[in-house]
Scaffold this motif. Structure first.
Motif, PDB file in Angstrom:
ATOM      1  N   GLY A  54       8.547   0.403  11.214  1.00  0.00           N
ATOM      2  CA  GLY A  54       9.546   1.416  10.861  1.00  0.00           C
ATOM      3  C   GLY A  54      10.708   0.823  10.094  1.00  0.00           C
ATOM      4  O   GLY A  54      11.185   1.405   9.105  1.00  0.00           O
ATOM      5  N   PHE A  55      11.168  -0.350  10.507  1.00  0.00           N
ATOM      6  CA  PHE A  55      12.255  -1.010   9.781  1.00  0.00           C
ATOM      7  C   PHE A  55      11.809  -1.447   8.385  1.00  0.00           C
ATOM      8  O   PHE A  55      12.629  -1.504   7.458  1.00  0.00           O
ATOM      9  CB  PHE A  55      12.779  -2.210  10.571  1.00  0.00           C
ATOM     10  CG  PHE A  55      13.771  -1.841  11.635  1.00  0.00           C
ATOM     11  CD1 PHE A  55      14.783  -0.934  11.377  1.00  0.00           C
ATOM     12  CD2 PHE A  55      13.694  -2.395  12.907  1.00  0.00           C
ATOM     13  CE1 PHE A  55      15.705  -0.584  12.354  1.00  0.00           C
ATOM     14  CE2 PHE A  55      14.612  -2.062  13.892  1.00  0.00           C
ATOM     15  CZ  PHE A  55      15.618  -1.149  13.609  1.00  0.00           C
ATOM     16  N   VAL A  66       0.846  -1.205   0.000  1.00  0.00           N
ATOM     17  CA  VAL A  66       0.000   0.000   0.000  1.00  0.00           C
ATOM     18  C   VAL A  66       0.875   1.247   0.000  1.00  0.00           C
ATOM     19  O   VAL A  66       0.627   2.211  -0.742  1.00  0.00           O
ATOM     20  CB  VAL A  66      -0.944  -0.012   1.222  1.00  0.00           C
ATOM     21  CG1 VAL A  66      -1.717   1.301   1.320  1.00  0.00           C
ATOM     22  CG2 VAL A  66      -1.907  -1.190   1.137  1.00  0.00           C
ATOM     23  N   THR A  67       1.914   1.236   0.835  1.00  0.00           N
ATOM     24  CA  THR A  67       2.852   2.363   0.858  1.00  0.00           C
ATOM     25  C   THR A  67       3.563   2.514  -0.476  1.00  0.00           C
ATOM     26  O   THR A  67       3.712   3.624  -1.002  1.00  0.00           O
ATOM     27  CB  THR A  67       3.880   2.154   1.983  1.00  0.00           C
ATOM     28  OG1 THR A  67       3.207   2.159   3.242  1.00  0.00           O
ATOM     29  CG2 THR A  67       4.937   3.240   1.967  1.00  0.00           C
ATOM     30  N   LEU A  68       4.004   1.394  -1.044  1.00  0.00           N
ATOM     31  CA  LEU A  68       4.710   1.435  -2.325  1.00  0.00           C
ATOM     32  C   LEU A  68       3.815   1.974  -3.437  1.00  0.00           C
ATOM     33  O   LEU A  68       4.294   2.676  -4.336  1.00  0.00           O
ATOM     34  CB  LEU A  68       5.220   0.041  -2.685  1.00  0.00           C
ATOM     35  CG  LEU A  68       6.111  -0.077  -3.917  1.00  0.00           C
ATOM     36  CD1 LEU A  68       7.364   0.776  -3.761  1.00  0.00           C
ATOM     37  CD2 LEU A  68       6.486  -1.528  -4.178  1.00  0.00           C
ATOM     38  N   ALA A  69       2.519   1.672  -3.377  1.00  0.00           N
ATOM     39  CA  ALA A  69       1.592   2.206  -4.386  1.00  0.00           C
ATOM     40  C   ALA A  69       1.564   3.732  -4.345  1.00  0.00           C
ATOM     41  O   ALA A  69       1.581   4.400  -5.388  1.00  0.00           O
ATOM     42  CB  ALA A  69       0.188   1.633  -4.157  1.00  0.00           C
ATOM     43  N   VAL A  75       5.103   9.023   4.808  1.00  0.00           N
ATOM     44  CA  VAL A  75       4.103   7.963   4.820  1.00  0.00           C
ATOM     45  C   VAL A  75       3.287   7.938   6.114  1.00  0.00           C
ATOM     46  O   VAL A  75       2.097   7.606   6.087  1.00  0.00           O
ATOM     47  CB  VAL A  75       4.759   6.580   4.575  1.00  0.00           C
ATOM     48  CG1 VAL A  75       5.362   6.517   3.193  1.00  0.00           C
ATOM     49  CG2 VAL A  75       5.794   6.259   5.637  1.00  0.00           C
ATOM     50  N   ILE A  76       3.896   8.292   7.247  1.00  0.00           N
ATOM     51  CA  ILE A  76       3.149   8.244   8.503  1.00  0.00           C
ATOM     52  C   ILE A  76       2.173   9.408   8.587  1.00  0.00           C
ATOM     53  O   ILE A  76       0.997   9.246   8.926  1.00  0.00           O
ATOM     54  CB  ILE A  76       4.109   8.262   9.699  1.00  0.00           C
ATOM     55  CG1 ILE A  76       4.986   7.014   9.668  1.00  0.00           C
ATOM     56  CG2 ILE A  76       3.334   8.322  11.008  1.00  0.00           C
ATOM     57  CD1 ILE A  76       5.963   6.920  10.796  1.00  0.00           C
ATOM     58  N   ILE A  77       2.654  10.606   8.264  1.00  0.00           N
ATOM     59  CA  ILE A  77       1.768  11.773   8.300  1.00  0.00           C
ATOM     60  C   ILE A  77       0.654  11.612   7.282  1.00  0.00           C
ATOM     61  O   ILE A  77      -0.505  11.952   7.540  1.00  0.00           O
ATOM     62  CB  ILE A  77       2.586  13.054   8.051  1.00  0.00           C
ATOM     63  CG1 ILE A  77       3.601  13.246   9.185  1.00  0.00           C
ATOM     64  CG2 ILE A  77       1.681  14.264   7.943  1.00  0.00           C
ATOM     65  CD1 ILE A  77       4.548  14.389   8.980  1.00  0.00           C
ATOM     66  N   GLY A 115      -1.280   1.843   4.959  1.00  0.00           N
ATOM     67  CA  GLY A 115       0.047   1.292   4.749  1.00  0.00           C
ATOM     68  C   GLY A 115       0.890   1.257   6.006  1.00  0.00           C
ATOM     69  O   GLY A 115       0.391   1.253   7.137  1.00  0.00           O
ATOM     70  N   LEU A 116       2.206   1.224   5.801  1.00  0.00           N
ATOM     71  CA  LEU A 116       3.144   1.136   6.916  1.00  0.00           C
ATOM     72  C   LEU A 116       3.037   2.332   7.849  1.00  0.00           C
ATOM     73  O   LEU A 116       3.241   2.208   9.055  1.00  0.00           O
ATOM     74  CB  LEU A 116       4.571   1.019   6.381  1.00  0.00           C
ATOM     75  CG  LEU A 116       4.920  -0.286   5.656  1.00  0.00           C
ATOM     76  CD1 LEU A 116       6.273  -0.162   4.967  1.00  0.00           C
ATOM     77  CD2 LEU A 116       4.921  -1.463   6.622  1.00  0.00           C
TER      78      LEU A 116
END
Length: 663
Positions: free
Chosen positions: A318-319, A155-158, A287-289, A297-298
């Protein structure tokens, strides 16, 4: 005689500083009685900027129109356009292609299997950097898979795969326009400064209002945050194209468009790929914000772990972000240095072997996944987790060292943090503004002095002075500690070759770890408050202090070092009298970046109880108040710009004194 001459040359400067500081002290001591307005900016004269911004936002949402359609319809149309590529990429690597909506959705085509994604990563690594890079990419993706972070990572990579091309294309076009039109460059320079220095939290509310809640709003926020470096690097790279190449282009009859796209842009490829790398890294930092406004996602996993103080789960997520960052970073750097291969003769297989290999792998992996489900989705029974271990480590530290931790925390609070906070809080805004303006004038001329005076005045005039002093106090203390830790480590790493390799691994990891990850162990060990915020900020901001110190020391001309040795200087004397002096401009730039990192982290530490501008921004986000958030965010940006301009001017002055030229 020479000493007296140098002293005479320096005396006017010292005299001016002594006079300025004397006037400041007099104003500080007597302003409460003689000039009360100079101590506290009158509330009746404050600029209602927050109310104006909120009114403009409501007008844009409800009344602004282009005739055929409203401004709100225009922004929602942009969101719908961005949603198309995002949904396609998300379907391709995460959810599969669905028919229907919500709980009624039916999967008609599965996503790419983990075998296909890792295999394609290996093929890209082999194409760009050979077997070692292919192995690194496979290792990073395998880490994400085995530790149960695959779905969130996809999801993050998308989001990254959509945001990065748009950020690169937008930054490239804006950089070209800035290169071609000086008026455009002058117009966007302050805009780029604000885009890079305003905390992301500050413009989340307007983005939510205008673009709605969801992944596309997160993509818009990511673009605002990640595009400025690409714009700046593009303009700088185009200006550094050798004049011989430009003359050659004119000689062969290139048009203006051909000159740009066939001569200048290809000649700037290496520098432009650095910009691409920066867009990737900044997008991953978001990505977190972005998960706060629907990205998932992550980032969402880290945020959820922070809310329940589950350090182990947050660290693993996080890793996973670090693993993605390392893979994308190394791939982008390798492609930046990749030279095009000559076209081979024969058929399509000879001309495009890597492309055909990737397509064949995807097809084979898809068919294999239908027969063996474990090749499509990694079985949960095979997943590993170290989350419980890390949580128990923090718990063990708390149980066995609680008294020591509390003693250190209270000692630093009572003897350093609280006195410094009270000292800054008691300074008159007018005196500080005048002293900063004087420093700007001495270092960079009247324009810099006027800019600094104007920005400091706006902080006071919008009612943000008190919270700004708390921000400066936390940022200043954290920066001092980060430099005290980072500079010695940088010196050791630069002086001993065997030290730099492990140090580089550590600081690369620290730089790619999401900033929220630093908060969890700090809160679990030190509870909430200013000391906790300082620990998290120091851990996040120490990286540039180390990196720029190493850069400066390794960049010293070897001939000067040899000259020092020939004169009989010891190793310590060469370090103190030659290397550190010549590396001073780079160390000052490292100080500048340390301050920028500290300011960006301080906004996030509002989650652990600080009472500064970061908390004001966060409160505005929770109350959906765009004016309040943007005013506080602008105050943070003004502090960053003032610091940046003063330190940059100091670095230029240091380079001039050392005869190193201007960069």
């Amino acid at each position: 005689m020479r000493w007296r001459q140098q002293g005479a040359e320096r005396w006017p400067g010292w005299a001016a500083w002594a006079l300025a500081i004397g006037l400041f002290m007099a104003l500080w001591l007597y302003c409460a009685d003689l000039f009360p307005w100079a101590a506290d900016y009158p509330k009746s004269l404050r600029i209602p900027a927050a109310r104006w911004i909120t009114a403009v936002t409501k007008w844009l949402l409800n009344d602004a129109t282009f005739g055929v359609f409203t401004f709100s319809e225009f922004t929602r149309f942009i969101a719908a356009l961005l949603d198309v590529p995002y949904r396609f990429v998300l379907s391709l690597i995460s959810t599969g292609f669905l028919r229907g909506e919500g709980s009624q959705a039916v999967q008609i085509l599965p996503p790419l299997s983990w075998v296909a994604v890792i295999g394609c990563g290996a093929i890209l690594g082999q194409r760009a950097g050979g077997r070692r890079l292919a192995a690194l990419v496979v290792g990073c993706l395998a880490f994400v898979l085995v530790f149960g972070q695959w779905q969130s990572a996809m999801v993050t990579l998308a989001s990254i795969l959509v945001a990065v091309p748009l950020g690169v294309a937008g930054g490239l076009l804006m950089g070209i326009l800035a290169f071609r039109h000086p008026w455009f460059e002058r117009a966007i320079r302050p805009v780029l400064d604000l885009m890079q220095t305003i905390p992301v939290f500050a413009y989340l509310v307007p983005i939510l209002i205008l673009f709605g809640f969801g992944p596309t709003a997160a993509v818009v926020a990511t673009l605002i945050y990640a595009m400025p470096p690409m714009t700046r690097i593009t303009e700088l790279a185009l200006r550094r194209v050798p004049s011989e190449l430009i003359d050659l282009g004119h000689m062969v009859g290139c048009t203006r468009r051909q000159m740009m796209w066939r001569v200048m842009v290809p000649a700037s490829k290496d520098a432009l790929m650095v910009g691409v790398n920066q867009v990737i890294m900044l997008s991953l930092n978001m990505v977190i914000i972005a998960s706060m406004i629907g990205a998932g996602g992550l980032g969402f996993d880290v945020l959820a772990a922070l809310r329940r103080l589950d350090f182990g789960a947050g660290l693993e997520a996080g890793f996973a972000i670090v693993a993605l960052a390392v893979a994308l970073d190394r791939l982008s750097q390798a492609f930046a240095h990749l030279r095009p291969e000559p076209l081979a003769g024969g058929g399509i297989a000879a001309r495009h072997p890597y492309l055909l290999s990737g397509l064949a792998l995807i097809l084979a992996a898809g068919l294999a996944g239908l027969a063996v489900p474990a090749l499509q989705s990694w079985p949960e029974a095979f997943e590993l987790s170290t989350g419980t271990f890390w949580s128990r480590v923090v718990e063990w530290i708390n149980v066995n060292f609680f008294d020591t931790i509390e003693a250190v925390k209270n000692a630093v609070l009572l003897n350093l943090l609280v006195p410094f906070k009270r000292f800054l809080g008691g300074l008159p805004w007018a005196g500080v503004t005048a002293l900063l303006a004087f420093a700007g004038w001495r270092l960079g001329g009247w324009r810099l002095g006027a800019l600094i005076a104007g920005l400091a005045f706006l902080i006071a005039a919008t009612g943000q002075w008190e919270k700004a002093t708390i921000t400066v106090y936390l940022c200043g203390i954290s920066t001092v500690f980060a430099m005290l830790i980072g500079v010695p480590i940088g010196i050791l790493a630069a002086e001993r070759d065997g030290v730099w390799t492990p140090v580089r691994v550590v600081i690369d990891t620290l730089q790619t770890l999401p900033s929220f990850v630093y908060l969890m162990p700090a809160v679990m060990l030190f509870r909430v408050g200013d000391f906790t915020a300082m620990i998290a900020v120091v851990a996040y901001a120490v990286v540039p202090a180390v990196r720029y110190t190493v850069l400066g020391l390794k960049g010293v001309d070897p001939r000067l070092i040899e000259a020092g040795r020939a004169m009989g200087c010891t190793r310590g004397q060469i370090l103190r009298r030659i290397k550190l002096r010549l590396a001073l401009p780079e160390i000052l730039l490292g100080l500048n970046q340390t301050v920028m990192f500290a300011l960006s982290m301080l906004v996030i530490t509002a989650l652990v109880g600080t009472r500064d501008l970061g908390q004001e921004v966060y409160i505005a986000l929770t109350k959906a108040d765009p004016g309040r958030g943007l005013v506080a965010g602008l105050a943070v940006a003004f502090i960053a710009i003032i610091t940046d301009r003063l330190i940059s001017a100091s670095a230029r002055a240091a380079r001039a004194r050392l005869g190193l030229g201007m960069t």
